[in-house]
Design a protein around this motif. Structure first.
Motif, PDB file in Angstrom:
ATOM      1  N   ILE A  48       0.873  -1.174   0.000  1.00  0.00           N
ATOM      2  CA  ILE A  48       0.000   0.000   0.000  1.00  0.00           C
ATOM      3  C   ILE A  48       0.906   1.219   0.000  1.00  0.00           C
ATOM      4  O   ILE A  48       1.622   1.479   0.967  1.00  0.00           O
ATOM      5  CB  ILE A  48      -0.924   0.007   1.223  1.00  0.00           C
ATOM      6  CG1 ILE A  48      -1.716  -1.298   1.285  1.00  0.00           C
ATOM      7  CG2 ILE A  48      -1.857   1.208   1.179  1.00  0.00           C
ATOM      8  CD1 ILE A  48      -2.600  -1.418   2.513  1.00  0.00           C
ATOM      9  N   VAL A  49       0.881   1.941  -1.087  1.00  0.00           N
ATOM     10  CA  VAL A  49       1.821   3.049  -1.279  1.00  0.00           C
ATOM     11  C   VAL A  49       1.306   4.289  -0.563  1.00  0.00           C
ATOM     12  O   VAL A  49       0.115   4.609  -0.623  1.00  0.00           O
ATOM     13  CB  VAL A  49       2.001   3.332  -2.782  1.00  0.00           C
ATOM     14  CG1 VAL A  49       2.984   4.481  -2.999  1.00  0.00           C
ATOM     15  CG2 VAL A  49       2.473   2.069  -3.501  1.00  0.00           C
ATOM     16  N   ASN A  50       2.235   4.962   0.141  1.00  0.00           N
ATOM     17  CA  ASN A  50       1.926   6.250   0.768  1.00  0.00           C
ATOM     18  C   ASN A  50       0.706   6.125   1.686  1.00  0.00           C
ATOM     19  O   ASN A  50      -0.348   6.726   1.459  1.00  0.00           O
ATOM     20  CB  ASN A  50       1.684   7.315  -0.310  1.00  0.00           C
ATOM     21  CG  ASN A  50       1.682   8.730   0.273  1.00  0.00           C
ATOM     22  OD1 ASN A  50       2.190   8.966   1.369  1.00  0.00           O
ATOM     23  ND2 ASN A  50       1.085   9.655  -0.458  1.00  0.00           N
ATOM     24  N   VAL A  51       0.882   5.356   2.742  1.00  0.00           N
ATOM     25  CA  VAL A  51      -0.206   5.042   3.657  1.00  0.00           C
ATOM     26  C   VAL A  51      -0.811   6.314   4.260  1.00  0.00           C
ATOM     27  O   VAL A  51      -0.101   7.261   4.597  1.00  0.00           O
ATOM     28  CB  VAL A  51       0.307   4.120   4.776  1.00  0.00           C
ATOM     29  CG1 VAL A  51      -0.639   4.111   5.968  1.00  0.00           C
ATOM     30  CG2 VAL A  51       0.484   2.703   4.260  1.00  0.00           C
ATOM     31  N   SER A  52      -2.137   6.318   4.398  1.00  0.00           N
ATOM     32  CA  SER A  52      -2.852   7.390   5.092  1.00  0.00           C
ATOM     33  C   SER A  52      -3.722   6.761   6.170  1.00  0.00           C
ATOM     34  O   SER A  52      -3.872   5.529   6.243  1.00  0.00           O
ATOM     35  CB  SER A  52      -3.721   8.191   4.118  1.00  0.00           C
ATOM     36  OG  SER A  52      -4.752   7.372   3.603  1.00  0.00           O
ATOM     37  N   LYS A  53      -4.330   7.589   7.014  1.00  0.00           N
ATOM     38  CA  LYS A  53      -5.178   7.059   8.083  1.00  0.00           C
ATOM     39  C   LYS A  53      -6.360   6.286   7.514  1.00  0.00           C
ATOM     40  O   LYS A  53      -6.861   5.353   8.149  1.00  0.00           O
ATOM     41  CB  LYS A  53      -5.661   8.191   8.980  1.00  0.00           C
ATOM     42  CG  LYS A  53      -4.580   8.790   9.861  1.00  0.00           C
ATOM     43  CD  LYS A  53      -5.138   9.835  10.811  1.00  0.00           C
ATOM     44  CE  LYS A  53      -4.028  10.412  11.698  1.00  0.00           C
ATOM     45  NZ  LYS A  53      -4.559  11.451  12.621  1.00  0.00           N
ATOM     46  N   GLU A  54      -6.801   6.656   6.311  1.00  0.00           N
ATOM     47  CA  GLU A  54      -7.936   5.968   5.699  1.00  0.00           C
ATOM     48  C   GLU A  54      -7.597   4.528   5.321  1.00  0.00           C
ATOM     49  O   GLU A  54      -8.490   3.705   5.103  1.00  0.00           O
ATOM     50  CB  GLU A  54      -8.417   6.724   4.463  1.00  0.00           C
ATOM     51  CG  GLU A  54      -9.120   8.045   4.762  1.00  0.00           C
ATOM     52  CD  GLU A  54      -8.160   9.128   5.243  1.00  0.00           C
ATOM     53  OE1 GLU A  54      -6.952   9.031   4.898  1.00  0.00           O
ATOM     54  OE2 GLU A  54      -8.590  10.043   5.967  1.00  0.00           O
ATOM     55  N   ASP A  55      -6.308   4.192   5.216  1.00  0.00           N
ATOM     56  CA  ASP A  55      -5.915   2.829   4.855  1.00  0.00           C
ATOM     57  C   ASP A  55      -5.978   1.872   6.033  1.00  0.00           C
ATOM     58  O   ASP A  55      -5.896   0.656   5.856  1.00  0.00           O
ATOM     59  CB  ASP A  55      -4.494   2.815   4.280  1.00  0.00           C
ATOM     60  CG  ASP A  55      -4.414   3.515   2.941  1.00  0.00           C
ATOM     61  OD1 ASP A  55      -5.263   3.241   2.087  1.00  0.00           O
ATOM     62  OD2 ASP A  55      -3.506   4.354   2.762  1.00  0.00           O
ATOM     63  N   GLY A  56      -6.088   2.389   7.242  1.00  0.00           N
ATOM     64  CA  GLY A  56      -6.231   1.518   8.398  1.00  0.00           C
ATOM     65  C   GLY A  56      -7.514   0.727   8.309  1.00  0.00           C
ATOM     66  O   GLY A  56      -8.552   1.238   7.873  1.00  0.00           O
ATOM     67  N   GLY A  57      -7.463  -0.551   8.693  1.00  0.00           N
ATOM     68  CA  GLY A  57      -8.665  -1.365   8.625  1.00  0.00           C
ATOM     69  C   GLY A  57      -8.353  -2.843   8.712  1.00  0.00           C
ATOM     70  O   GLY A  57      -7.233  -3.245   9.035  1.00  0.00           O
ATOM     71  N   ILE A  58      -9.361  -3.670   8.387  1.00  0.00           N
ATOM     72  CA  ILE A  58      -9.244  -5.126   8.442  1.00  0.00           C
ATOM     73  C   ILE A  58      -9.115  -5.648   7.012  1.00  0.00           C
ATOM     74  O   ILE A  58      -9.912  -5.298   6.145  1.00  0.00           O
ATOM     75  CB  ILE A  58     -10.454  -5.746   9.135  1.00  0.00           C
ATOM     76  CG1 ILE A  58     -10.560  -5.226  10.574  1.00  0.00           C
ATOM     77  CG2 ILE A  58     -10.356  -7.272   9.125  1.00  0.00           C
ATOM     78  CD1 ILE A  58     -11.810  -5.675  11.297  1.00  0.00           C
ATOM     79  N   TYR A  59      -8.111  -6.482   6.775  1.00  0.00           N
ATOM     80  CA  TYR A  59      -7.826  -6.996   5.433  1.00  0.00           C
ATOM     81  C   TYR A  59      -7.880  -8.522   5.433  1.00  0.00           C
ATOM     82  O   TYR A  59      -7.579  -9.172   6.443  1.00  0.00           O
ATOM     83  CB  TYR A  59      -6.443  -6.544   4.964  1.00  0.00           C
ATOM     84  CG  TYR A  59      -6.353  -5.059   4.646  1.00  0.00           C
ATOM     85  CD1 TYR A  59      -6.373  -4.615   3.333  1.00  0.00           C
ATOM     86  CD2 TYR A  59      -6.248  -4.117   5.672  1.00  0.00           C
ATOM     87  CE1 TYR A  59      -6.289  -3.254   3.038  1.00  0.00           C
ATOM     88  CE2 TYR A  59      -6.175  -2.768   5.389  1.00  0.00           C
ATOM     89  CZ  TYR A  59      -6.197  -2.343   4.067  1.00  0.00           C
ATOM     90  OH  TYR A  59      -6.126  -0.996   3.788  1.00  0.00           O
ATOM     91  N   THR A  60      -8.258  -9.073   4.273  1.00  0.00           N
ATOM     92  CA  THR A  60      -8.187 -10.506   4.038  1.00  0.00           C
ATOM     93  C   THR A  60      -7.780 -10.721   2.587  1.00  0.00           C
ATOM     94  O   THR A  60      -7.833  -9.793   1.775  1.00  0.00           O
ATOM     95  CB  THR A  60      -9.541 -11.184   4.327  1.00  0.00           C
ATOM     96  OG1 THR A  60      -9.393 -12.593   4.206  1.00  0.00           O
ATOM     97  CG2 THR A  60     -10.613 -10.708   3.352  1.00  0.00           C
ATOM     98  N   SER A  61      -7.344 -11.914   2.240  1.00  0.00           N
ATOM     99  CA  SER A  61      -6.917 -12.189   0.865  1.00  0.00           C
ATOM    100  C   SER A  61      -7.381 -13.576   0.436  1.00  0.00           C
ATOM    101  O   SER A  61      -7.756 -14.410   1.273  1.00  0.00           O
ATOM    102  CB  SER A  61      -5.394 -12.098   0.744  1.00  0.00           C
ATOM    103  OG  SER A  61      -4.773 -13.127   1.493  1.00  0.00           O
ATOM    104  N   TYR A  62      -7.387 -13.830  -0.855  1.00  0.00           N
ATOM    105  CA  TYR A  62      -7.660 -15.155  -1.403  1.00  0.00           C
ATOM    106  C   TYR A  62      -6.877 -15.293  -2.700  1.00  0.00           C
ATOM    107  O   TYR A  62      -6.384 -14.305  -3.263  1.00  0.00           O
ATOM    108  CB  TYR A  62      -9.164 -15.366  -1.648  1.00  0.00           C
ATOM    109  CG  TYR A  62      -9.780 -14.427  -2.651  1.00  0.00           C
ATOM    110  CD1 TYR A  62      -9.793 -14.744  -4.014  1.00  0.00           C
ATOM    111  CD2 TYR A  62     -10.347 -13.224  -2.242  1.00  0.00           C
ATOM    112  CE1 TYR A  62     -10.346 -13.877  -4.937  1.00  0.00           C
ATOM    113  CE2 TYR A  62     -10.903 -12.355  -3.156  1.00  0.00           C
ATOM    114  CZ  TYR A  62     -10.903 -12.678  -4.508  1.00  0.00           C
ATOM    115  OH  TYR A  62     -11.442 -11.821  -5.421  1.00  0.00           O
ATOM    116  N   ALA A  63      -6.733 -16.509  -3.170  1.00  0.00           N
ATOM    117  CA  ALA A  63      -5.977 -16.782  -4.384  1.00  0.00           C
ATOM    118  C   ALA A  63      -6.862 -17.506  -5.394  1.00  0.00           C
ATOM    119  O   ALA A  63      -7.824 -18.194  -5.026  1.00  0.00           O
ATOM    120  CB  ALA A  63      -4.747 -17.630  -4.067  1.00  0.00           C
ATOM    121  N   VAL A  64      -6.509 -17.349  -6.679  1.00  0.00           N
ATOM    122  CA  VAL A  64      -7.253 -17.988  -7.774  1.00  0.00           C
ATOM    123  C   VAL A  64      -6.280 -18.783  -8.632  1.00  0.00           C
ATOM    124  O   VAL A  64      -5.246 -18.253  -9.060  1.00  0.00           O
ATOM    125  CB  VAL A  64      -7.994 -16.951  -8.636  1.00  0.00           C
ATOM    126  CG1 VAL A  64      -8.686 -17.631  -9.816  1.00  0.00           C
ATOM    127  CG2 VAL A  64      -8.999 -16.182  -7.789  1.00  0.00           C
TER     128      VAL A  64
END
Length: 378
Positions: A48-64
């Motif tokens: 995540i380039v140039n992080v801001s306060k709005e980037d804070g949060g809960i993340y998850t991922s999946y693969a295909v």
């Protein structure tokens, strides 16, 4: 739920994703300002380039899978927290002390000035060696308990916290250092203070710590109350600590320790830094039976201050050793010189210290002791 370490605004944040269900590669789509950095066919890092306060949060991922378009289940959740410089820094303390015996139990306490959702305890220099320890709380304090402390837990620790709102993290606290004692490895150092006796305000003081060990070591100077003041790395056998322009807060009891080869010595004997208070009345002093003594006789030097039962100190002009001390009875202290010798001749004065405080009076007036020798004729 795992938490990513806090990132500062403007930094690039990396979220690592890995799968093993396919050997044909992973298909991942970039989103917003994410940048994908492949690590190997089954592992990538979302940046995540140039992080801001709005980037804070809960993340998850999946693969295909690219061949079958089979989609994996979602990963575990991860929190991305953003450091907020507006949050007050937490404080940190260690009990029972910053130096403990191998196998003992210690508590590191983190405290904030306001409500906290979660405290984190980090070990300095190990940002990615496992996640920091964390404690959920609805208060403003958390105790991290270490049972049966071992060598691999040595190091410096600091705290951060997450407030109840947003995906934010405080800036780190100061650090506390955990050192361990092994009494079988190192002898305790010795300690000395200059100048001796009470010192005037704004005087410069040196405290020297000494050992016979020549190898690389770190000396620590500790003030009574578990306050570690300074540390000094050296290859020499002596470390000298300087207190510039002494003030009332410097008064106290000091001890030295040193660390070498992952072991910590026992503490030295204490030395006291006493500060002269010009507002205290001076004590009185007298010699008996006389100020003139014959070789081999006995002399008593009396020091007194009416209404005070304190520790009195006897000073001899030009003497470089620490002054003698005697606890007074009914406001008087008696210093006895038995079997008087020529080197006992000189000027004497006395002072006293206040109870529980590290303040001392100015010296009394001087009294002169004269010693008469015998002349033999053959």
């Amino acid at each position: 739920m795992a938490s990513q370490l806090g990132y500062s605004v403007g930094e690039d944040a990396g979220i690592h994703c890995e799968t093993s269900f396919s050997r044909n590669g992973v298909s991942l789509e970039p989103f917003k300002k994410y940048r994908i950095q492949p690590v190997n066919p089954d592992k990538v890092t979302f940046v995540i380039v140039n992080v801001s306060k709005e980037d804070g949060g809960i993340y998850t991922s999946y693969a295909v899978d690219r061949n079958t378009w089979f989609r994996s289940e979602q990963s575990d959740l991860v929190e991305l927290l953003i450091k907020d410089t507006d949050l007050p820094k937490p404080s940190i303390s260690m009990s029972p002390g910053w130096v403990e015996f191998l196998g003992s139990n210690i508590t590191i306490q983190c405290r904030a000035r306001g409500p906290v959702k979660r405290f984190y305890l980090h070990r300095f220099g190990y940002p990615y060696a496992g996640l920091p320890r964390m404690i959920e709380t609805d208060g403003d304090v958390a105790d991290f308990l270490f049972i049966d402390v071992s060598w691999d837990q040595l190091g410096e620790y600091f705290c951060t916290y997450r407030p109840p709102w947003g995906f934010l993290m405080s800036m780190p606290s100061n650090t506390v250092a955990l050192q361990l004692l092994d009494t079988n490895l190192l002898d305790p150092p010795s300690i000395s203070l200059r100048p001796l006796g009470g010192v005037d305000l704004a005087t410069n003081v040196t405290i020297s710590c000494m050992t016979t060990e020549w190898y690389d070591k770190t000396f620590y100077l500790e003030k009574a109350g578990g306050q570690m003041l300074w540390e000094l790395w050296t290859r020499r056998t002596v470390a000298t600590f300087f207190i510039i322009h002494v003030n009332w807060e410097h008064g106290g009891e000091y001890r030295c320790t040193y660390a070498m080869r992952r072991a910590m010595s026992l503490s030295s004997d204490p030395v006291e830094l006493l500060i002269r208070d010009p507002d205290l009345p001076r004590p009185n002093i007298s010699l008996s039976p006389s100020s003139v003594a014959l070789l081999g006789s006995n002399i008593i030097i009396s020091c007194w201050m009416e209404g005070l039962n304190n520790t009195f100190y006897l000073h001899k002009a030009g003497k470089r050793k620490a002054p003698q001390s005697v606890e007074s009875k009914e406001g008087m202290a008696l210093f006895q010189i038995s079997n008087v010798r020529l080197n006992h001749a000189g000027s004497y004065s006395c002072s006293y210290r206040t109870p529980k405080l590290f303040k001392t009076s100015e010296n009394s007036n001087n009294v002169d002791l004269l010693v008469l020798g015998l002349k033999y004729s053959y």
